[in-house]
Design a protein around this motif. Structure first.
Motif, PDB file in Angstrom:
ATOM      1  N   THR A 149       0.755 -13.258 -32.970  1.00  0.00           N
ATOM      2  CA  THR A 149      -0.439 -14.053 -32.671  1.00  0.00           C
ATOM      3  C   THR A 149      -0.122 -15.373 -31.992  1.00  0.00           C
ATOM      4  O   THR A 149      -1.009 -15.971 -31.400  1.00  0.00           O
ATOM      5  N   VAL A 150       1.111 -15.834 -32.089  1.00  0.00           N
ATOM      6  CA  VAL A 150       1.431 -17.141 -31.509  1.00  0.00           C
ATOM      7  C   VAL A 150       2.500 -17.037 -30.421  1.00  0.00           C
ATOM      8  O   VAL A 150       2.273 -17.404 -29.270  1.00  0.00           O
ATOM      9  N   PRO A 187       1.639 -14.352 -27.258  1.00  0.00           N
ATOM     10  CA  PRO A 187       0.665 -14.842 -26.271  1.00  0.00           C
ATOM     11  C   PRO A 187       1.188 -16.026 -25.461  1.00  0.00           C
ATOM     12  O   PRO A 187       0.942 -16.111 -24.264  1.00  0.00           O
ATOM     13  N   LEU A 188       1.942 -16.901 -26.125  1.00  0.00           N
ATOM     14  CA  LEU A 188       2.436 -18.083 -25.413  1.00  0.00           C
ATOM     15  C   LEU A 188       3.609 -17.747 -24.498  1.00  0.00           C
ATOM     16  O   LEU A 188       3.931 -18.501 -23.591  1.00  0.00           O
ATOM     17  N   ARG A 194      -5.853 -14.858 -17.913  1.00  0.00           N
ATOM     18  CA  ARG A 194      -5.665 -15.142 -19.343  1.00  0.00           C
ATOM     19  C   ARG A 194      -4.942 -16.458 -19.568  1.00  0.00           C
ATOM     20  O   ARG A 194      -5.128 -17.100 -20.587  1.00  0.00           O
TER      21      ARG A 194
END
Lengths: 352, 273
Positions: free
Chosen positions: B190-191, B194-195, B271
């Motif tokens: 989740t972190v 995506p980054l 995105r």
């Protein structure tokens, strides 16, 4: 019952022991500050409570459960970081929803409701769709606060959350923090190096030095009765003077290095070599003639700093330099001889 | 004005080189691809696009490139993450190990794979001895061999692209996620992932374009039966001497890669924008 309990915590990084055995507890609904200079181990203690650091030995309980070996996600906590740590790829509302989503709290609708309430609490509901990066520092700080309270954790951990804000915003946030703390009845552990912040926010202050607890107590107690010279210097930045206490006919008297004498409170029990803690705001400055008449200590002005409402003087007395705060009514210049008085009961006599 | 002239003068050598050595030949190739004995013609394109053999080559090229990109991402991301989280000394060693393959010639590395993967090579015979595969098992001259060889060649591009991005992610974000109820794996998903996407996109672009246009490794490991577009172009130039047809194939390769990359970029670009 205490909500957070640390017993005999030891922590070493490699061969360096940064926490050499610390125990303290925080009661339910209490606001406790860990106060100390940077590198004193206060943040390490907070991270140990959060589970971000493991302990070398000792035991951590949260709400009566031993969590010493639980990872952070299994502890019922929320933490606010100095850098806010907002997730840059999510919107403000998604950031606030994140702990609910990750902990699986509530349905989608309930989550929306809670996110809205939390954002209302910090007065940012109109910015929910923005990216975290598009907000100002103060706003990011509020989002971080909303995110910390949204899951209604048992324990709120704050790691110097106000130190990146400018003075005005910081004061506003302090008021807000106290209100939120009281309204939600959160148990809060707050780490700071700012004594004013600790004094104004806390129910209790734990002063840390070199990984050990130096002193703990209510703000009023710890400010008025520092038990060590470190405590008196760190809280209220008192001036320290070394002196020798002697008995005279009129009670105990402190003799300074240059032979000048300063009367102490009659019940003062210490004798021999001591350190005197003199608070900046307790010292009264007057014309040099007063000292000639025997009322007050003779000192010399080394510098004056104009602060608007007040003046700060740096004085030379018995080979030490003293800082004092005064009003604007009487001004002295560099090099002036002045007289310095202090009420005997305001002098704190500490071990040298 | 003089500043501008000076700047122009400084830029000129580079522009000149680019123009003479790159843009001019590309234009020439474009012209070549549409020229026949009687001037302008599209016959080379129609020949390619109406022949299922050539369409198969095109499809294989795109499919294998996509697969190679996916596998390098699957290996490269965790590798880059571990490198980013290790201490500076260990990271230096890991970086060296990752880029070490780039320091040997691609031909030599590919021959190494032939030795390992060949019919009597170490890996097939080991698998046969263990009874895991049948007697006729072979890896060399299959698409698998191409993928294995290409992944090794292109992994550094993916790993280093991702590493740069992962290194710049604030470690506090992961800690914050942990305090908000994420397990380690959930934090990655989740972190961190995506980054890291910009790095994975950049690495993916590099790997995809390099593998779509690569020639040496696929032709040595895939053999003559399993052709990719670059090999087919090579054949047209050196074996059948159909330069116009080779040019047309090159244009198709370019357009094919662009067709894959443009949607990819616009999706991921939006995105991260």
């Amino acid at each position: 019952m205490s909500e957070i309990n640390l017993s005999d915590i030891h922590k070493s990084f490699g061969k360096v022991e940064v926490i050499p055995g610390v125990s303290f507890s925080v009661e339910r609904g209490e606001f406790v500050s860990l106060l100390g200079p940077s590198g004193c181990g206060k943040t390490t203690l907070l991270r140990i409570v959060a589970g971000l650091e493991t302990v070398s030995s000792g035991r951590v309980d949260i709400a009566g459960t031993d969590v010493t070996h639980l990872p952070p996600e299994k502890r019922d906590i929320a933490m606010m970081f100095q850098s806010y740590a907002l997730l840059p790829h999510l919107s403000v509302a998604e950031n606030v929803r994140f702990p609910l989503r990750m902990r699986g709290i509530g349905s989608r609708d309930e989550q929306n409701e809670r996110v809205k309430t939390a954002l209302d609490t910090v007065q940012l509901s109109h910015l929910g769709d923005r990216r975290a990066r598009q907000l100002s520092g103060g706003q990011q700080q509020r989002v971080a606060l909303a995110r910390a309270i949204v899951s209604r954790p048992k324990v709120l951990l704050l790691d110097e959350p106000l130190s990146n804000l400018d003075a005005r915003l910081r004061e506003d946030m302090q008021v807000e923090l106290i209100e939120i703390h009281k309204n939600l009845g959160l148990t809060t552990l707050f780490v700071t190096h700012d004594q004013e912040e600790a004094l104004s926010l806390s129910d209790r202050i734990i002063l840390i030095k070199g990984g050990r607890i130096e002193q703990e107590g209510t703000p009023a107690h710890i400010y008025a009765q520092p038990s060590t010279s470190f405590a008196s210097q760190f809280l209220g930045s008192a001036n320290m003077l070394s002196a020798v206490v002697e008995d005279t006919g009129s009670g105990p008297m402190a003799v300074l290095g240059d032979g000048q004498r300063l009367p102490l409170a009659l019940d003062e029990a210490a004798r021999g070599a001591v350190s005197l803690a003199l608070r900046q705001e307790d010292l009264v400055l007057s014309d040099a003639s007063d000292a000639d008449n025997g009322a007050g200590l003779k000192a010399k002005v080394r510098a004056r700093v104009y602060l608007g409402a007040r003046n700060r003087y740096v004085l030379e007395l018995a080979g030490a330099s003293l800082r004092i705060l005064t009003g604007n009514d009487q001004l002295f210049a560099r090099g002036d001889d002045v007289s310095l008085t202090i009420a005997p009961e305001r002098i704190r006599v500490l071990a040298p | 004005m003089t500043d501008r002239l000076e700047n122009m003068a400084l830029v000129m050598p580079g522009l000149l080189l680019l123009g003479l050595a790159f843009i001019l030949p590309v234009l020439q190739m474009l012209v070549l691809s549409v020229s026949g004995p009687d001037g302008f013609t599209l016959e080379h394109f129609t020949r390619f696009l109406s022949d299922s053999y050539y369409l198969g080559i095109l499809w294989r090229t795109v499919r294998l490139s996509a697969l190679i990109t996916l596998i390098t991402a699957l290996i490269g991301f965790p590798l880059a993450y571990i490198m980013a989280k290790s201490g500076p000394r260990l990271r230096l060693w890991l970086t060296l190990i990752v880029i070490l393959p780039l320091m040997t010639s691609v031909v030599i590395r590919t021959f190494g794979w032939i030795v390992l993967l060949g019919r009597s090579g170490m890996i097939p015979s080991m698998l046969r001895d263990l009874g895991l595969v049948g007697r006729s098992f072979s890896i060399i001259q299959t698409e698998s061999a191409i993928v294995i060889g290409m992944v090794q060649v292109l992994l550094p591009f993916m790993t280093l692209s991702v590493l740069g991005v992962v290194m710049s992610i604030d470690g506090r974000l992961e800690e914050a996620a942990r305090t908000m109820g994420c397990s380690f794996m959930k934090t990655i998903r989740t972190v961190v992932l995506p980054l890291s996407l910009p790095g994975i996109v950049a690495g993916g672009l590099l790997v995809f374009t390099l593998s779509a246009s690569s020639f040496v490794t696929p032709s040595l490991l895939g053999g003559s039966r399993i052709q990719v577009l670059a090999g087919s172009i090579y054949n047209a130039v050196t074996q059948t001497l159909e330069w116009e047809f080779a040019a047309a194939q090159a244009v198709i390769l370019f357009v094919g890669v662009a067709l894959v990359l443009v949607p990819y970029l616009s999706v991921t670009g939006r995105r991260n924008g």
